[in-house]
Scaffold this motif. Sequence first.
Motif, PDB file in Angstrom:
ATOM      1  N   ARG A 131       0.661  -1.345  -0.536  1.00 31.15           N
ATOM      2  CA  ARG A 131      -0.155   0.451  -0.134  1.00 31.15           C
ATOM      3  C   ARG A 131       0.864   0.812   0.029  1.00 31.15           C
ATOM      4  O   ARG A 131       0.599   2.594  -0.683  1.00 31.15           O
ATOM      5  CB  ARG A 131      -1.256  -0.416   1.611  1.00 31.15           C
ATOM      6  N   GLU A 132       2.431   1.086   0.703  1.00 31.33           N
ATOM      7  CA  GLU A 132       2.876   2.362   0.571  1.00 31.33           C
ATOM      8  C   GLU A 132       3.933   3.343  -0.342  1.00 31.33           C
ATOM      9  O   GLU A 132       3.507   3.783  -1.143  1.00 31.33           O
ATOM     10  CB  GLU A 132       3.666   2.148   1.896  1.00 31.33           C
ATOM     11  N   LEU A 133       3.609   1.609  -1.487  1.00 32.21           N
ATOM     12  CA  LEU A 133       3.937   1.516  -2.691  1.00 32.21           C
ATOM     13  C   LEU A 133       3.694   1.777  -2.852  1.00 32.21           C
ATOM     14  O   LEU A 133       3.582   3.067  -4.180  1.00 32.21           O
ATOM     15  CB  LEU A 133       4.985   0.194  -2.959  1.00 32.21           C
ATOM     16  N   ARG A 134       2.249   1.319  -3.998  1.00 35.27           N
ATOM     17  CA  ARG A 134       1.176   2.829  -4.345  1.00 35.27           C
ATOM     18  C   ARG A 134       0.376   4.260  -4.039  1.00 35.27           C
ATOM     19  O   ARG A 134       0.332   4.801  -4.707  1.00 35.27           O
ATOM     20  CB  ARG A 134      -0.144   1.318  -4.455  1.00 35.27           C
ATOM     21  N   ARG A 135       0.711   4.201  -3.388  1.00 35.52           N
ATOM     22  CA  ARG A 135       0.666   5.605  -2.260  1.00 35.52           C
ATOM     23  C   ARG A 135       1.553   6.201  -3.393  1.00 35.52           C
ATOM     24  O   ARG A 135       1.995   7.576  -4.034  1.00 35.52           O
ATOM     25  CB  ARG A 135       0.223   5.879  -1.101  1.00 35.52           C
ATOM     26  N   MET A 136       3.104   5.833  -2.692  1.00 38.73           N
ATOM     27  CA  MET A 136       4.219   6.593  -3.253  1.00 38.73           C
ATOM     28  C   MET A 136       4.347   6.951  -4.765  1.00 38.73           C
ATOM     29  O   MET A 136       4.938   8.102  -5.148  1.00 38.73           O
ATOM     30  CB  MET A 136       5.245   6.141  -3.216  1.00 38.73           C
ATOM     31  N   ARG A 137       3.852   5.922  -5.249  1.00 34.71           N
ATOM     32  CA  ARG A 137       3.740   5.765  -6.959  1.00 34.71           C
ATOM     33  C   ARG A 137       2.838   6.892  -7.910  1.00 34.71           C
ATOM     34  O   ARG A 137       2.925   7.920  -8.219  1.00 34.71           O
ATOM     35  CB  ARG A 137       3.548   4.720  -7.468  1.00 34.71           C
TER      36      ARG A 137
ATOM     37  N   ALA B 123       1.561   9.584  -5.612  1.00 31.18           N
ATOM     38  CA  ALA B 123       2.151  10.927  -5.662  1.00 31.18           C
ATOM     39  C   ALA B 123       2.700  10.860  -7.190  1.00 31.18           C
ATOM     40  O   ALA B 123       3.579  12.316  -6.849  1.00 31.18           O
ATOM     41  CB  ALA B 123       2.931  10.662  -4.318  1.00 31.18           C
ATOM     42  N   ARG B 124       4.029  10.410  -6.954  1.00 31.56           N
ATOM     43  CA  ARG B 124       4.865  10.612  -7.972  1.00 31.56           C
ATOM     44  C   ARG B 124       4.169  10.916  -9.084  1.00 31.56           C
ATOM     45  O   ARG B 124       4.463  11.750  -9.689  1.00 31.56           O
ATOM     46  CB  ARG B 124       6.132   9.546  -7.691  1.00 31.56           C
ATOM     47  N   ILE B 125       2.871  10.479 -10.325  1.00 27.54           N
ATOM     48  CA  ILE B 125       2.693  10.936 -11.040  1.00 27.54           C
ATOM     49  C   ILE B 125       1.925  11.794 -10.459  1.00 27.54           C
ATOM     50  O   ILE B 125       1.917  12.409 -11.635  1.00 27.54           O
ATOM     51  CB  ILE B 125       1.565   8.885 -11.246  1.00 27.54           C
ATOM     52  N   ALA B 126       0.989  12.153  -9.897  1.00 23.65           N
ATOM     53  CA  ALA B 126       0.997  13.729  -9.837  1.00 23.65           C
ATOM     54  C   ALA B 126       1.771  15.017  -9.316  1.00 23.65           C
ATOM     55  O   ALA B 126       1.414  15.431 -10.292  1.00 23.65           O
ATOM     56  CB  ALA B 126      -0.299  13.334  -8.605  1.00 23.65           C
ATOM     57  N   THR B 127       2.784  14.420  -9.513  1.00 30.86           N
ATOM     58  CA  THR B 127       3.843  15.444  -8.790  1.00 30.86           C
ATOM     59  C   THR B 127       4.395  15.596 -10.667  1.00 30.86           C
ATOM     60  O   THR B 127       4.149  16.860 -11.304  1.00 30.86           O
ATOM     61  CB  THR B 127       5.612  14.991  -8.203  1.00 30.86           C
ATOM     62  N   GLN B 128       4.617  14.662 -11.299  1.00 26.28           N
ATOM     63  CA  GLN B 128       5.166  14.493 -12.742  1.00 26.28           C
ATOM     64  C   GLN B 128       3.543  15.359 -13.713  1.00 26.28           C
ATOM     65  O   GLN B 128       4.478  16.086 -14.643  1.00 26.28           O
ATOM     66  CB  GLN B 128       5.506  13.279 -13.900  1.00 26.28           C
ATOM     67  N   ALA B 129       2.041  15.185 -13.354  1.00 28.33           N
ATOM     68  CA  ALA B 129       2.380  15.612 -13.866  1.00 28.33           C
ATOM     69  C   ALA B 129       1.705  16.815 -13.750  1.00 28.33           C
ATOM     70  O   ALA B 129       1.183  17.848 -14.807  1.00 28.33           O
ATOM     71  CB  ALA B 129       0.349  15.157 -13.827  1.00 28.33           C
ATOM     72  N   LEU B 130       1.743  17.548 -12.504  1.00 31.32           N
ATOM     73  CA  LEU B 130       1.473  18.975 -12.153  1.00 31.32           C
ATOM     74  C   LEU B 130       3.161  19.487 -12.448  1.00 31.32           C
ATOM     75  O   LEU B 130       2.451  21.212 -13.134  1.00 31.32           O
ATOM     76  CB  LEU B 130       1.918  19.071 -10.721  1.00 31.32           C
ATOM     77  N   GLN B 131       4.241  20.208 -12.769  1.00 31.96           N
ATOM     78  CA  GLN B 131       5.320  19.901 -13.274  1.00 31.96           C
ATOM     79  C   GLN B 131       4.804  20.116 -14.818  1.00 31.96           C
ATOM     80  O   GLN B 131       4.695  21.051 -15.594  1.00 31.96           O
ATOM     81  CB  GLN B 131       6.338  18.972 -13.459  1.00 31.96           C
ATOM     82  N   SER B 132       4.627  18.745 -15.467  1.00 35.03           N
ATOM     83  CA  SER B 132       3.899  19.093 -16.398  1.00 35.03           C
ATOM     84  C   SER B 132       2.895  20.019 -17.319  1.00 35.03           C
ATOM     85  O   SER B 132       3.200  20.969 -18.008  1.00 35.03           O
ATOM     86  CB  SER B 132       3.328  17.955 -17.478  1.00 35.03           C
TER      87      SER B 132
END
Length: 245
Positions: free
Chosen positions: A211-217, A219-228
């Motif tokens: 679950r922690e790995l999916r949450r981190m993943r 969060a990383r996707i959301a961060t990448q989308a915001l930066q894009s």
Amino acid sequence: MADQENWISAVLGFGGMLATFVTAVATIFLWRVTKLLAKETTRMAEASDQPHVVATLSPNRWSLRHFDLVVDNTGNATAYDIQIQFDPALQNGEARREDAKIPFECVSVLKPGQGLRSYLADVSILEGKAFEVTISWRRGSKDKPRETNVYTLDMADYAGASELGRDPVIGIARSLEGVQKSLSSLTGTKRLKVDLYTAIDRSEQKRRAARELRRMRRARIATQALQSQQGSESSDPRPTPQELR
């Protein structure tokens, strides 16, 4: 002719009487042998089915200078109401209180092959002494007579005794004691705390990690989308409202 027949009859009669006598003697002899054999069989059975209690002074496993009092039933029957006497009387060693009772003076029951052992004294107290040991026991209830065994136990038997190396069991015990002291010095306590995990605990730990790995993943996707998104806005060629003014 008549005399011959009488002589034959007399011989046959004498032969019959002789055979009867021999048979009677053989029967009596066989009866006596059978009776003797039965008596001897009973005696051997009783002799092979009886207790035999022995008290000895044996060197302790940890040190040849210290002796244990050992009481063993070396027979193949149970001994009851055992009483043991040493002359001169035994004395307690330095590791026992002076007023402590000498062990095993009275033992209620010992099974075949069973033994009792207790530390008694240092060799300095026993050295040079010879004890007359008197042991008595019963084979059953109090109605049965007591059986007695008397012998001499001479401590000179152990004069010059020495040991080569140590008992492996004693070595293992001392090694474990050293490990315990080392762990106690590291942890600061004489007790070692151990956490025990079961298969259920391990499965729950794996689920939490997933679950922690999916949450981190995510969060990383959301961060990448915001930066894009921010990058696309900064490269837009249309003028801003401030530029139009």
